[in-house]
Design an enzyme around this catalytic site. Structure first.
Site, short mmCIF file in Angstrom:
data_model
loop_
_atom_site.label_atom_id
_atom_site.label_comp_id
_atom_site.label_asym_id
_atom_site.label_seq_id
_atom_site.Cartn_x
_atom_site.Cartn_y
_atom_site.Cartn_z
N ALA A 92 0.83 -1.21 0.00
CA ALA A 92 0.00 0.00 0.00
C ALA A 92 0.85 1.25 0.00
CB ALA A 92 -0.93 -0.01 1.21
N ASP A 93 1.97 1.23 0.73
CA ASP A 93 2.83 2.41 0.78
C ASP A 93 3.43 2.73 -0.58
OD1 ASP A 93 4.25 -0.01 0.97
OD2 ASP A 93 5.93 0.91 2.04
N ARG A 94 3.72 1.71 -1.38
CA ARG A 94 4.31 1.93 -2.70
C ARG A 94 3.29 2.52 -3.66
NH1 ARG A 94 7.91 -3.27 -4.12
NH2 ARG A 94 9.04 -1.70 -5.35
N ASP A 113 11.98 5.17 -1.47
CA ASP A 113 11.45 5.36 -0.12
C ASP A 113 12.40 4.70 0.87
OD1 ASP A 113 10.04 5.60 2.22
OD2 ASP A 113 8.20 4.69 1.48
N THR A 116 12.10 1.06 6.60
CA THR A 116 12.70 -0.17 7.13
C THR A 116 13.36 -0.94 5.99
OG1 THR A 116 10.97 -0.27 8.81
CG2 THR A 116 12.24 -2.27 8.43
N THR A 169 37.01 4.27 13.75
CA THR A 169 35.99 3.25 13.52
C THR A 169 34.63 3.85 13.22
OG1 THR A 169 37.17 1.69 14.94
CG2 THR A 169 34.84 1.23 14.52
#
Length: 244
Positions: A92-94, A113, A116, A169
């Site tokens: 749905a987000d896409r 996008d 996550t 590091t």
């Protein structure tokens, strides 16, 4: 939103076990901080990519007594033709991001996008969703690096290092993650552009890490942090009659 104007927005952590009552408690507090009341909300739209949480958000809307429109409703008019092998698999987000980006530019697009997962969504000049690519997001990679190595620390990615050759590091990790993901984005965008059926696409970005990684790329032309919310507003305006 009030009409097309975004008035307030919040970001909360997704908890797969959270209940509708917990959501109501969280948002009652967030609303109160802005001087808002649940009664001021007239309706809502939901785009979910976490199936275990969808029911809780539906029940939350019922607590607020808000008519709810859902992006996964098969009756939803998006104006976007999904030309993939299994259209129902596209998140749905896409869909929402693609609708919002095309409404802004009316041209071929690659929408990146940074969530996550990092998703690359390709939209043609005729508003066809062509497909895209998915890769693990920066936070997932960083968590894996920190948890699976004994001596490598977690670092702050709020700004990129001054140079790619880290002399300590922390700067080495920042270089590898930010410039590395920047190179990943540029490489994938280059490959995707070769497969577009029409003119070269515009490349735009959204998502929580977009403003951090975009400066480390050569391909991203614009960053729109609220693109997903803009897409939800556009879809709501098109489909308000479907609210239940």
């Amino acid at each position: 939103f009030r009409n097309e104007t975004l008035l307030h927005h919040w970001r909360i952590k997704t908890d797969r076990e959270r209940t509708a009552d917990e959501l109501a408690g969280i948002f009652h507090g967030l609303f109160s901080l802005r001087g808002l009341a649940f009664g001021e909300v007239k309706s809502a739209i939901l785009a979910s990519v976490v199936p275990t949480q969808q029911r809780a958000w539906q029940q939350f809307a019922a607590i607020g007594d808000w008519p709810l429109l859902q992006v996964n409703d098969p009756r939803l008019e998006t104006g976007l033709s999904v030309c993939t092998d299994s259209p129902s698999e596209v998140g749905a987000d896409r869909i929402v991001n693609s609708v919002a980006a095309f409404a802004r530019y009316r041209s071929p697009l690659i929408v990146v996008d940074f969530g996550t997962a990092i998703t690359f969504d390709c939209v043609s000049k005729n508003c066809e969703y062509l497909g895209g690519a998915i890769t693990p997001g920066l936070a997932i990679a960083h968590d894996a690096l920190a948890s699976r190595t004994a001596k490598l620390p977690r670092v702050d990615f709020s700004c990129p290092p001054a140079k790619a050759m880290g002399t300590n590091t922390r700067d080495a990790i920042k270089s590898g993650m930010l410039f590395g993901y920047g190179g990943l984005v540029d490489g994938l965008v280059k490959r995707l552009c070769l497969e577009f059926p029409d003119q070269k696409p515009r490349v735009v970005a959204t998502g929580g890490m977009a403003e951090v990684i975009a400066p480390c790329t050569a391909s991203i032309e614009a960053v729109h942090p609220m693109l997903t919310l803009e897409g939800l507003q556009i879809l709501f305006a098109k489909n308000e009659h479907l609210c239940c």
